[in-house]
Design a protein around this motif. Structure first.
Motif, PDB file in Angstrom:
ATOM      1  N   ARG A  65      13.817  28.544 -17.315  1.00  0.00           N
ATOM      2  CA  ARG A  65      15.321  27.996 -16.872  1.00  0.00           C
ATOM      3  C   ARG A  65      15.523  26.665 -17.583  1.00  0.00           C
ATOM      4  O   ARG A  65      16.726  26.386 -18.303  1.00  0.00           O
ATOM      5  CB  ARG A  65      15.303  27.885 -15.300  1.00  0.00           C
ATOM      6  N   ARG A  66      14.506  25.866 -17.596  1.00  0.00           N
ATOM      7  CA  ARG A  66      14.906  24.596 -18.215  1.00  0.00           C
ATOM      8  C   ARG A  66      15.019  24.285 -19.646  1.00  0.00           C
ATOM      9  O   ARG A  66      16.079  23.806 -20.322  1.00  0.00           O
ATOM     10  CB  ARG A  66      13.535  23.576 -17.834  1.00  0.00           C
ATOM     11  N   ALA A  67      14.225  25.414 -20.199  1.00  0.00           N
ATOM     12  CA  ALA A  67      14.518  25.720 -21.798  1.00  0.00           C
ATOM     13  C   ALA A  67      15.801  26.173 -22.175  1.00  0.00           C
ATOM     14  O   ALA A  67      16.598  25.936 -23.068  1.00  0.00           O
ATOM     15  CB  ALA A  67      13.482  26.518 -22.379  1.00  0.00           C
ATOM     16  N   LEU A  68      16.281  27.070 -21.340  1.00  0.00           N
ATOM     17  CA  LEU A  68      17.656  27.891 -21.507  1.00  0.00           C
ATOM     18  C   LEU A  68      18.833  26.764 -21.359  1.00  0.00           C
ATOM     19  O   LEU A  68      19.878  26.640 -22.126  1.00  0.00           O
ATOM     20  CB  LEU A  68      17.793  29.130 -20.443  1.00  0.00           C
ATOM     21  N   GLU A  69      18.540  25.986 -20.449  1.00  0.00           N
ATOM     22  CA  GLU A  69      19.733  24.781 -20.101  1.00  0.00           C
ATOM     23  C   GLU A  69      19.710  23.854 -21.510  1.00  0.00           C
ATOM     24  O   GLU A  69      20.827  23.585 -21.655  1.00  0.00           O
ATOM     25  CB  GLU A  69      19.207  24.061 -18.752  1.00  0.00           C
ATOM     26  N   GLU A  70      18.519  23.668 -21.856  1.00  0.00           N
ATOM     27  CA  GLU A  70      18.479  22.670 -22.867  1.00  0.00           C
ATOM     28  C   GLU A  70      18.882  23.281 -24.253  1.00  0.00           C
ATOM     29  O   GLU A  70      19.572  22.732 -25.186  1.00  0.00           O
ATOM     30  CB  GLU A  70      17.008  22.091 -23.259  1.00  0.00           C
ATOM     31  N   LEU A  71      18.863  24.698 -24.470  1.00  0.00           N
ATOM     32  CA  LEU A  71      19.369  25.331 -25.656  1.00  0.00           C
ATOM     33  C   LEU A  71      20.817  25.370 -25.845  1.00  0.00           C
ATOM     34  O   LEU A  71      21.217  25.820 -26.789  1.00  0.00           O
ATOM     35  CB  LEU A  71      18.620  26.661 -25.502  1.00  0.00           C
ATOM     36  N   GLY A  72      21.442  25.150 -24.643  1.00  0.00           N
ATOM     37  CA  GLY A  72      23.007  25.264 -24.750  1.00  0.00           C
ATOM     38  C   GLY A  72      23.659  26.664 -24.307  1.00  0.00           C
ATOM     39  O   GLY A  72      23.141  27.323 -23.710  1.00  0.00           O
ATOM     40  N   PRO A  73      24.869  26.516 -24.619  1.00  0.00           N
ATOM     41  CA  PRO A  73      25.895  27.692 -23.945  1.00  0.00           C
ATOM     42  C   PRO A  73      25.395  29.080 -23.933  1.00  0.00           C
ATOM     43  O   PRO A  73      25.586  29.802 -23.137  1.00  0.00           O
ATOM     44  CB  PRO A  73      27.179  27.313 -24.389  1.00  0.00           C
ATOM     45  N   THR A  74      24.919  29.304 -25.340  1.00  0.00           N
ATOM     46  CA  THR A  74      24.422  30.932 -25.323  1.00  0.00           C
ATOM     47  C   THR A  74      23.538  31.190 -24.434  1.00  0.00           C
ATOM     48  O   THR A  74      23.588  32.219 -23.785  1.00  0.00           O
ATOM     49  CB  THR A  74      24.260  31.018 -27.001  1.00  0.00           C
ATOM     50  N   PHE A  75      22.405  30.490 -24.449  1.00  0.00           N
ATOM     51  CA  PHE A  75      21.186  30.760 -23.753  1.00  0.00           C
ATOM     52  C   PHE A  75      21.412  30.449 -22.305  1.00  0.00           C
ATOM     53  O   PHE A  75      21.003  31.256 -21.584  1.00  0.00           O
ATOM     54  CB  PHE A  75      20.146  30.023 -24.033  1.00  0.00           C
ATOM     55  N   VAL A  76      22.200  29.638 -21.733  1.00  0.00           N
ATOM     56  CA  VAL A  76      22.809  29.601 -20.288  1.00  0.00           C
ATOM     57  C   VAL A  76      23.372  30.660 -20.141  1.00  0.00           C
ATOM     58  O   VAL A  76      23.162  31.275 -18.872  1.00  0.00           O
ATOM     59  CB  VAL A  76      23.434  28.166 -20.153  1.00  0.00           C
ATOM     60  N   LYS A  77      24.482  31.098 -20.819  1.00  0.00           N
ATOM     61  CA  LYS A  77      24.929  32.350 -20.533  1.00  0.00           C
ATOM     62  C   LYS A  77      24.183  33.463 -20.390  1.00  0.00           C
ATOM     63  O   LYS A  77      24.516  34.707 -19.518  1.00  0.00           O
ATOM     64  CB  LYS A  77      26.158  32.690 -21.270  1.00  0.00           C
ATOM     65  N   LEU A  78      23.147  33.628 -21.214  1.00  0.00           N
ATOM     66  CA  LEU A  78      22.237  34.794 -21.398  1.00  0.00           C
ATOM     67  C   LEU A  78      21.499  34.897 -20.150  1.00  0.00           C
ATOM     68  O   LEU A  78      21.292  36.124 -19.523  1.00  0.00           O
ATOM     69  CB  LEU A  78      21.373  34.689 -22.537  1.00  0.00           C
TER      70      LEU A  78
END
Length: 567
Positions: A65-78
């Motif tokens: 979860r923390r990695a996805l938040e740091e990776l930005g909008p594409t990965f947060v949406k995924l």
């Protein structure tokens, strides 16, 4: 392999960013399994790695979860999409990914001005009578500012973040390549179709990037809900709406998460829950076009116990056939008819049924539905039941059709909001009358006649084209162009085994010839010697030994590979 995955220099920079984040967040589980958490924490403090002590002990879902938040909008949406996929992930992953949010620091207005000037045709302060430079809200894709039109109407201006399109496209390219690689190299992931999952996600995210498309969807849903006066969808101002900016009416109401304000405003919580459920059910069951993200931030409560929905960037679509399957599934769950539930799930499995233990799946579904036998209707949690059904699919390595994943997410979100408003709220009690009404309407004479006429026209169209199809088939047969393809499972594997067997046989014949020839040479006098023996004969024996060892190694590897396959 890395260069192949990246596929071009244009994505190398983004690939480096992604790899850096994943490395930073990918150590927790590994070091904990090896009992090195304390050592890593000490090393992190010594090397001044931020938060190393905490990162070393995070569970894998929290790391992700923390990695996805740091990776930005594409990965947060995924991650937000995956949070609704109980058919793919376990409960601990679903719970953690559900915490993902898109709230990010806003972009300063000065950085948005060039884009706004181009889209609005002037400075926002001159286009609008009032424009608030401080954003009302900011998310990963866009941010919202309050404004007032020249006629005094209060509106919100939604502005897409600069350069976000390029970042998202780079991310989607990388995700598509990684999904293809995963589906090819990891057989265990093939039933979940990662390539199709990423393709559907990319289509949804690209639609969300188009802020004008969001408004088109909002207007379609508003037309569908026009018969429900208790629902309000903000009006769109198309003169100012484009791909990177849209302008809609400002909704003055109580935010969905502020239940204390609901009470202070004197609104009826029970009625709001009932109306919210009715709206979602109508969108899903009757219209086939629904708000796919009805969380409290996208819902407002208005005077008169009315409900407003905003932010239609993420919508779900259900074709007629899928709605019919959904009706059968929901009625099967609510009315405790396990065979109907099993029939729908097996139909969703489609061509993946080949490797299924159908009898075991049907037994598990029957046991699942039977556990609710005798339970009062008011105590059935429809969202929870749908989530449990998807877990049954996951245990059998089946995945939901992509359009249904958003639907179940919407169901669970709305049921959660309903229970927050009214602890005695029961989605099942609200759904059952509508489900029966829609199902009954399908068998009205007019509906049957319409379906019959549609089937007849399709049949006549096929019959009309049949002579031409037969003529084309016969022409190809006369010219020798007719080919019949037979796809036999594992034919390539069988061919590979035959090729390996023939290669080993050829090598064995060569080794035998070397041994016989060297034996003959050893008995013939004269010629060069090596260690007192005929040199050519000795070299022939050495070559036979090397070939024999290679043959034994190949046979041994074949046995090991077969053993692993059997396991």
């Amino acid at each position: 392999m890395l260069i192949e995955a990246v596929g071009g220099m244009q994505d190398i920079g983004r690939m480096h960013d992604i790899a850096s984040v994943l490395v930073r967040h990918g150590l927790g589980d590994m070091v904990r399994r090896f009992g090195l958490a304390d050592a890593l924490a000490r090393a992190g403090r010594a090397l001044h790695i931020p938060q190393a002590d905490a990162l070393a002990r995070l569970e894998p879902p929290a790391q992700t979860r923390r990695a996805l938040e740091e990776l930005g909008p594409t990965f947060v949406k995924l991650g937000q999409i995956l949070a609704g996929r109980a058919d793919l992930l376990g409960p601990e992953w679903i719970a953690e990914l559900s915490k993902l949010h898109s709230r990010v620091p806003p972009v300063p207005l000065e950085a948005l001005r060039p884009q706004l000037r181009e889209d609005l045709g002037g400075e926002p302060e001159t286009v609008f009578a009032e424009f608030d430079p401080e954003p009302l809200a900011a998310a990963s894709i866009a941010q919202v500012h309050r404004a007032r039109l020249q006629d005094g109407r209060a509106v919100v201006v939604k502005i897409r973040r600069p350069n976000i399109h390029e970042v998202v496209e780079a991310d989607l390219r990388l995700l598509a390549r990684f999904a293809a690689s995963a589906e090819r190299d990891w057989p265990a992931l093939q039933p979940y179709r990662p390539v199709q999952l990423v393709r559907e996600f990319a289509r949804s995210l690209r639609r969300e990037l188009d802020l004008a498309n969001e408004c088109r969807q909002a207007e379609r849903i508003a037309r569908n809900l026009a018969a429900l006066p208790e629902v309000q969808i903000p009006a769109v101002h198309w003169a100012f709406t484009h791909e990177r900016v849209n302008v809609q009416d400002f909704i003055e109401g109580v935010p969905g998460e502020d239940l204390q304000r609901v009470d202070r405003a004197g609104l009826d919580r029970k009625l709001l829950a009932q109306r919210g459920a009715r709206v979602v059910l109508k969108m899903i069951v009757e219209d086939g076009l629904f708000h796919a993200d009805p969380h409290p931030g996208n819902v407002f409560y208005l005077p008169g116990n009315r409900i407003a929905l905003i932010d239609f960037g993420m919508v779900g679509r259900l074709p007629l056939k899928r709605r019919e399957q959904l009706l059968q599934l929901l009625l099967g769950l609510v009315e405790r008819r396990p065979q109907e539930v099993a029939d729908v799930l097996l139909e969703w499995a489609g061509d993946r049924r080949a490797g299924l233990n159908l009898e075991q799946l049907e037994d598990e579904i029957e046991a699942f539905v039977d556990q609710y036998h005798g339970v009062p209707l008011a105590q059935l949690h429809l969202g929870q039941m749908l989530a449990e059904v998807t877990q049954v699919l996951r245990e059998h390595h089946l995945a939901l059709p992509p359009d249904l994943a958003l639907l179940i997410k919407a169901f669970i979100s709305m049921e959660g909001m309903g229970r927050a408003l009214d602890p005695d709220f029961h989605m099942t009690a609200e759904a059952l009358p509508l489900l029966r009404q829609v199902m009954t309407a399908r068998y009205q004479p007019k509906a049957i006649a319409q379906r019959g006429w549609s089937l007849l026209t399709r049949t006549l169209k096929v019959a009309q084209g049949l002579p031409e199809d037969l003529s084309r088939l016969l022409r190809r047969a006369r010219h020798g162009q007719l080919r019949v393809g037979v796809d036999i499972a594992h034919i390539r594997q069988v061919g590979d085994q035959l090729e390996r067997a023939s290669s080993r046989l050829s090598l064995a014949l060569v080794i035998a010839a070397l041994i016989i020839g060297s034996s003959i040479v050893m008995t013939v006098g004269g010629g060069p010697t090596l260690f007192g023996l005929p040199a050519f004969g000795l070299l022939g024996f050495l070559a036979a030994v090397v070939g024999g060892l290679a043959l034994l190694r190949s046979i041994w590897r074949g046995f090991r590979g077969r053993g692993l396959d059997e396991e």
